[in-house]
Design a protein around this motif. Structure first.
Motif: not given
Ligand code: GLU
Length: 545
Positions: A523-541
């Protein structure tokens, strides 16, 4: 009866002497053990696994022996011919690396051409004319209606159906009757005047099945149809002779026609090729095994494997596993060697039904694909997507570096253990989709909504995309313990009642929030690939949903 005169009447005009063809298509100048094999499909537009099964065997045998493999198109039945079918055959077989040396649309040596039976009509007619002239074939004027009435009467009387013996009415027409029919312009076919006796058994050496017994042919089969085109039986005997075929590996459904073929070779005075009748591909269906069926089993069509994006080498490996009993062991010992180095042998081919199991193929496929580099995987998937991918899937390939990063992760390249998640190109698209867009949630959260929100909020408060994997994980543990989850698995296991769950349950919530799935690569790598913005956006949603 003046057979010579009859031959001239039935097939008027001058045909070359038969010796002309012997000279035109001379024996091939090949080594003593070289085998000449062929694939001879009808252009019906349906090319199936059974074709590939025998094509692999024929190809291996030819090339291993320094021989030749050619492609002949058996298009004598015009009703079944479909436009574009030859291209389809060629493409399907090329996908599985079946290499023809000569043949229809192949290029290569054209000494033995033409490769389409319809273009060889003159050769067949010359031989039919000769058979008539020798009293070995005769015209038959029976109509379709008469033939079906005959079939019905035979079925009723529990006799073998067909045109033979006492039922072969036109066999005994007098010269007068024949010419009267011809003068009246009645359409006719030409039949073989069989000299066989169905009471006689012949022993026959089949290259695969070994010594078998076959019943002599006594059917006066049609050799030339009323349109002047021969039947498959007759054409294939002429062609296998003049294309100098030495070995025919074909499906066992042709065993029933073998007696006819033996008689044709004999009456034509040709040495016949050796035949090996290969077992059919079977499928386990509940308690029973049955032949793969066009209607019920999409996996019978070769198109299926391309549409689904099976890795061709995986299909080849599986076919070889089914074809030669010692292949699996050889492959285990020589996983790196080219498949061509496997010593293929007709003797090791199975005598009875081979069980085709899609699950087994899927396993092989996962294995084979896990050996590719990310670049090789990229190339394989792109080729598939260019042809079969949806508009969205095609977009995955727009940023090569990004997809390579994803593939490295999904395949576990670089790590000690390769992941084996990718089975086919089509299935991989689903596997990769969350790297391109937040898809639907495929797995449900196992915690209640409030706990899920607490976890996601707590994670967002501590998340820093620059954290390395270790820091990231220790923060996750802190989130876990702050919310009543065990930070260490062993603590949880020692006293499960004391916690809401463990850190892995916390990670699962995050995993589902970012990818929609409970199972993903690291998961750490998945988030790295997605990038901070996208990761946070998805979690917030996901908070408050
Ligand atoms: N034309 C036949 C087929 O469609 C070929 C049979 C043979 O190989 O002799 O399978």
């Amino acid at each position: 009866m003046d057979c010579q005169k009859l031959a001239e009447r039935l097939l008027p005009g001058k045909y070359p002497a038969l010796s002309f063809y012997e000279e035109k298509y001379p024996p091939r100048a090949l080594g003593r053990d070289a085998e000449v094999t062929r694939l001879a499909p009808s252009p019906t537009g349906f090319i199936h696994l059974g074709n590939l099964f025998v094509a692999i065997a024929n190809e291996r045998i030819a090339h291993q022996s320094g021989g030749v493999m050619y492609l002949r198109i058996e298009d004598t039945d015009d009703k079944r011919r479909v436009d574009g079918a030859v291209e389809a055959v060629k493409n399907a077989l090329r996908y599985f690396s079946i290499r023809f040396d000569e043949g229809a649309e192949i290029g290569g040596d054209d000494t033995y051409a033409p490769w389409y039976q319809r273009q060889r009509a003159e050769i067949y007619r010359a031989f039919v004319k000769d058979l008539v002239a020798r009293g070995k074939a005769y015209p038959c004027f029976c109509t379709e209606e008469e033939l079906s009435a005959l079939r019905e009467a035979q079925t009723e009387a529990k006799k073998i159906t067909g045109y033979y013996g006492e039922y072969a009415r036109c066999r005994n027409l007098t010269e007068d009757e024949i010419y009267r029919n011809l003068d009246a312009g009645k359409p006719f076919v030409i039949r073989l005047k069989s000299e066989g006796n169905a009471e006689h058994k012949l022993s026959f050496r089949d290259e695969i099945k070994g010594d078998i017994t076959v019943t002599e042919n006594d059917q006066d089969v049609v050799i030339l149809k009323s349109d002047g085109i021969p039947t498959y039986h007759f054409a294939h005997a002429i062609d296998d002779h003049f294309m100098r075929t030495t070995l025919v590996i074909r499906g066992e459904e042709w065993l029933a026609s073998l007696p006819i073929h033996l008689e044709l070779f004999s009456v034509l005075g040709f040495d016949r090729p050796r035949y090996g009748h290969n077992c059919s591909l079977m499928k386990q269906d509940g308690e029973t095994r049955r032949k793969l069926s066009k209607r019920k089993d999409p996996e019978l069509s070769l198109e299926f494997y391309r549409q689904e994006g099976y890795f061709p080498r995986a299909v080849r490996v599986y076919m070889l596993t089914l074809l030669n009993s010692n292949f699996e062991e050889w492959y285990r010992k020589n996983p790196e060697k080219p498949l061509e180095e496997f010593p293929f042998s007709v003797r090791k081919m199975g005598k009875s039904g081979a069980l085709f199991d899609l699950d087994k193929l899927n396993d092989i496929s996962k294995n084979e694909l896990s050996c590719l580099s990310a670049e090789e995987m990229y190339a394989f998937l792109k080729e598939w997507a260019d042809e079969y991918g949806s508009a969205e899937e095609k977009k995955y390939f727009e940023n090569r570096d990004y997809l390579l990063k994803v593939l490295n992760l999904v395949m576990g390249t670089g790590g000690k253990k390769r992941r084996k998640d990718i089975m086919t190109a089509r299935q991989s698209m689903t596997l990769l989709s969350y790297f391109f867009r937040k898809g639907n949630r495929e797995d449900a959260y196992r915690t209640d909504a409030k706990t899920k929100d607490d976890i996601l909020n707590a994670f967002l408060n501590t998340y820093d995309c620059n954290d390395d994997a270790q820091v990231w994980f220790s923060k996750l543990k802190e989130v876990a313990s702050s919310l009543g989850f065990a930070a260490e698995m062993r603590d949880y296991k020692a006293d499960p009642g004391a916690y809401k769950g463990s850190v892995s349950d916390v990670a699962e919530v995050l995993r589902i929030a970012t990818t929609g799935r409970a199972n993903t690569p690291d998961l750490w790598t998945v988030m790295r690939i997605l990038g901070a913005e996208e990761t946070k956006k998805r979690i917030r949603e996901e908070i408050g949903t």
